[in-house]
Design an enzyme around this catalytic site. Structure first.
Site, mmCIF file in Angstrom:
data_model
loop_
_atom_site.group_PDB
_atom_site.id
_atom_site.type_symbol
_atom_site.label_atom_id
_atom_site.label_comp_id
_atom_site.label_asym_id
_atom_site.label_seq_id
_atom_site.Cartn_x
_atom_site.Cartn_y
_atom_site.Cartn_z
ATOM 1 N N ASP A 82 0.852 -1.192 0.000
ATOM 2 C CA ASP A 82 0.000 0.000 0.000
ATOM 3 C C ASP A 82 0.893 1.249 0.000
ATOM 4 O O ASP A 82 1.836 1.341 0.798
ATOM 5 C CB ASP A 82 -0.866 -0.054 1.274
ATOM 6 C CG ASP A 82 -1.970 0.993 1.290
ATOM 7 O OD1 ASP A 82 -2.410 1.409 0.204
ATOM 8 O OD2 ASP A 82 -2.400 1.367 2.404
ATOM 9 N N ASP A 104 2.949 5.045 -5.404
ATOM 10 C CA ASP A 104 2.189 6.271 -5.159
ATOM 11 C C ASP A 104 3.028 7.484 -5.539
ATOM 12 O O ASP A 104 3.785 8.026 -4.740
ATOM 13 C CB ASP A 104 1.781 6.334 -3.681
ATOM 14 C CG ASP A 104 0.911 7.554 -3.392
ATOM 15 O OD1 ASP A 104 0.726 8.380 -4.309
ATOM 16 O OD2 ASP A 104 0.425 7.664 -2.262
ATOM 17 N N GLU A 134 -1.533 6.104 -8.922
ATOM 18 C CA GLU A 134 -2.483 7.084 -8.379
ATOM 19 C C GLU A 134 -2.348 8.429 -9.087
ATOM 20 O O GLU A 134 -1.243 8.921 -9.324
ATOM 21 C CB GLU A 134 -2.289 7.265 -6.864
ATOM 22 C CG GLU A 134 -3.238 8.326 -6.285
ATOM 23 C CD GLU A 134 -3.428 8.277 -4.761
ATOM 24 O OE1 GLU A 134 -3.012 7.293 -4.135
ATOM 25 O OE2 GLU A 134 -3.998 9.246 -4.230
ATOM 26 N N GLY A 214 -8.877 5.734 1.377
ATOM 27 C CA GLY A 214 -9.575 6.551 2.367
ATOM 28 C C GLY A 214 -11.058 6.251 2.427
ATOM 29 O O GLY A 214 -11.875 7.153 2.584
HETATM 30 P P1 13P Z 1 -8.954 4.741 5.672
HETATM 31 O O1 13P Z 1 -8.110 5.593 6.541
HETATM 32 O O2 13P Z 1 -10.215 5.442 5.246
HETATM 33 O O3 13P Z 1 -9.251 3.411 6.273
HETATM 34 O O4 13P Z 1 -8.145 4.483 4.305
HETATM 35 C C1 13P Z 1 -7.186 3.464 4.234
HETATM 36 C C2 13P Z 1 -6.386 3.516 2.984
HETATM 37 O O5 13P Z 1 -6.665 4.220 2.036
HETATM 38 C C3 13P Z 1 -5.211 2.659 2.911
HETATM 39 O O6 13P Z 1 -4.454 2.875 1.753
HETATM 40 O O1 G3H Z 2 -3.528 4.715 3.745
HETATM 41 C C1 G3H Z 2 -2.741 4.240 4.527
HETATM 42 C C2 G3H Z 2 -3.024 3.299 5.608
HETATM 43 O O2 G3H Z 2 -4.009 3.744 6.463
HETATM 44 C C3 G3H Z 2 -1.744 2.901 6.277
HETATM 45 O O3 G3H Z 2 -1.349 3.783 7.244
HETATM 46 O O4 G3H Z 2 1.102 4.244 6.992
HETATM 47 O O5 G3H Z 2 -0.065 4.409 9.232
HETATM 48 O O6 G3H Z 2 0.333 2.176 8.169
HETATM 49 P P1 G3H Z 2 0.114 3.650 7.953
HETATM 50 ZN ZN ZN Z 3 -4.501 4.932 1.082
#
Ligand code: 13P
Ligand code: G3H
Ligand code: ZN
Length: 311
Positions: A82, A104, A134, A214
């Protein structure tokens, strides 16, 4: 079953008018809580690891647990990076068995984003790994990315075809009004997603999988429990579920959820310890947190994603 990339999952999701849940994982309880729900509802799933989660829990531990989850459940499970912040991080994850990565480059200027994303795609595709790019910037805070609300930018639909064609990405995250974290809107503000932008993107990229970051709905029952047992999360507000459901029926094939899992786990632990002040065995309070995670994921699959019985 071995870990899978997102190619087939997204093709079926697009055609079937549903979305795959992409849940952030940091530890065993979160992983098990998610896959227990998916197993019960026979749903495919993406388990995703941020750069900071990977630092915290360490690559090999997360990789082994997620691989085990796929083997044990027989479900199609993708292990995804991610918010990959560099080519090097994406490469490490690809070399280390991840089946999907996000690069990203949304904070870079357009040409730099294209160049970096293309480089990751070339390496990833040579290894059978799918790539999410993205365009546009969400507001909100993660550990490694912080975007002020006034610097957030909706995705420009006029850029998406050029970006996808030149980079070769397999899916595209867009900004239509969602944001990271548990405080997405101000109290009294009317939450709105720009479905007009999503529709414009769909017109330019027919059949192409779109990703929503998000996208926690910030389930109020867990906010209430956290607050009842000593937390201070008043005014935590997320994306209305009906909007997410609508997006899942359109081109959105991946819906990212982290904050809802954090809240559910924390609510379970706070409640358990408040009600059982003599307990100090982590299995007891983490067990309650894990059950809450399962309940949240089942709720998402049944009420938002529509991915039950699609494994
Ligand atoms: P949330 O903070 O809305 O759960 O979004 C998580 C997210 O986008 C992880 O990449
Ligand atoms: O969008 C991101 C996730 O909520 C991950 O968050 O970098 O705090 O693990 P983090
Ligand atoms: Zn995210």
């Amino acid at each position: 079953m071995a870990l899978v990339n997102t190619k087939e999952m997204f093709k079926k999701a697009y055609e079937g008018g549903y979305a795959i849940g992409a849940f952030n994982v940091n530890n065993m309880e979160i992983i098990q809580g998610i896959v227990d729900a998916c197993k019960e509802l026979n749903s495919p799933v993406i388990l995703q690891v941020s750069g900071s989660a990977r630092k915290y829990a360490r690559h090999a531990y997360l990789y082994s647990m997620v691989k085990t989850a796929a083997e044990e459940t027989g479900l199609p499970i993708a292990l995804h990076l991610d918010h990959g912040s560099s080519f090097e991080l994406c490469k490490e994850c690809i070399d280390g068995g991840f089946t999907s990565v996000m690069i990203d480059g949304s904070h870079l200027d357009y040409e730099e984003n294209v160049a970096l994303t293309k480089k990751v795609v070339e390496y990833a595709h040579a290894h059978g790994v799918t790539v999410e790019g993205e365009l546009g910037q969400l507001a909100g805070v993660e550990d490694e990315v912080s975007v002020e609300a006034d610097k957030a930018q909706y995705t420009d639909p006029d850029q998406v075809l050029d970006f996808v064609t030149r980079t070769g990405v397999d899916s595209l995250a867009i900004a239509i009004g969602t944001s990271h974290g548990a405080f997405k809107f101000k109290p009294g503000q009317n939450p709105q997603l720009r479905f007009d932008i999503l529709q414009e993107v769909m017109n330019r990229l027919p059949g192409f999988p779109i990703v929503l970051h998000g996208a926690s709905s910030v389930m109020q029952e867990y906010v209430a429990t956290v607050n009842q047992y000593g937390g201070q999360m008043a005014d935590a507000i997320g994306i209305p579920e009906d909007m997410l459901r609508e997006a899942a029926k359109m081109a959105v094939c991946k819906i990212n959820v982290d904050s809802d899992l954090r809240l559910a786990l924390t609510a379970g632990i706070r409640k358990h310890l408040a009600e059982n002040p003599t307990h100090f065995d982590p299995r007891q309070y983490l067990g309650d947190g894990r059950e809450n995670i399962t309940a949240v994921v089942k709720h998402k699959i049944e009420n938002i994603l529509g991915s039950a019985d699609r494994a």
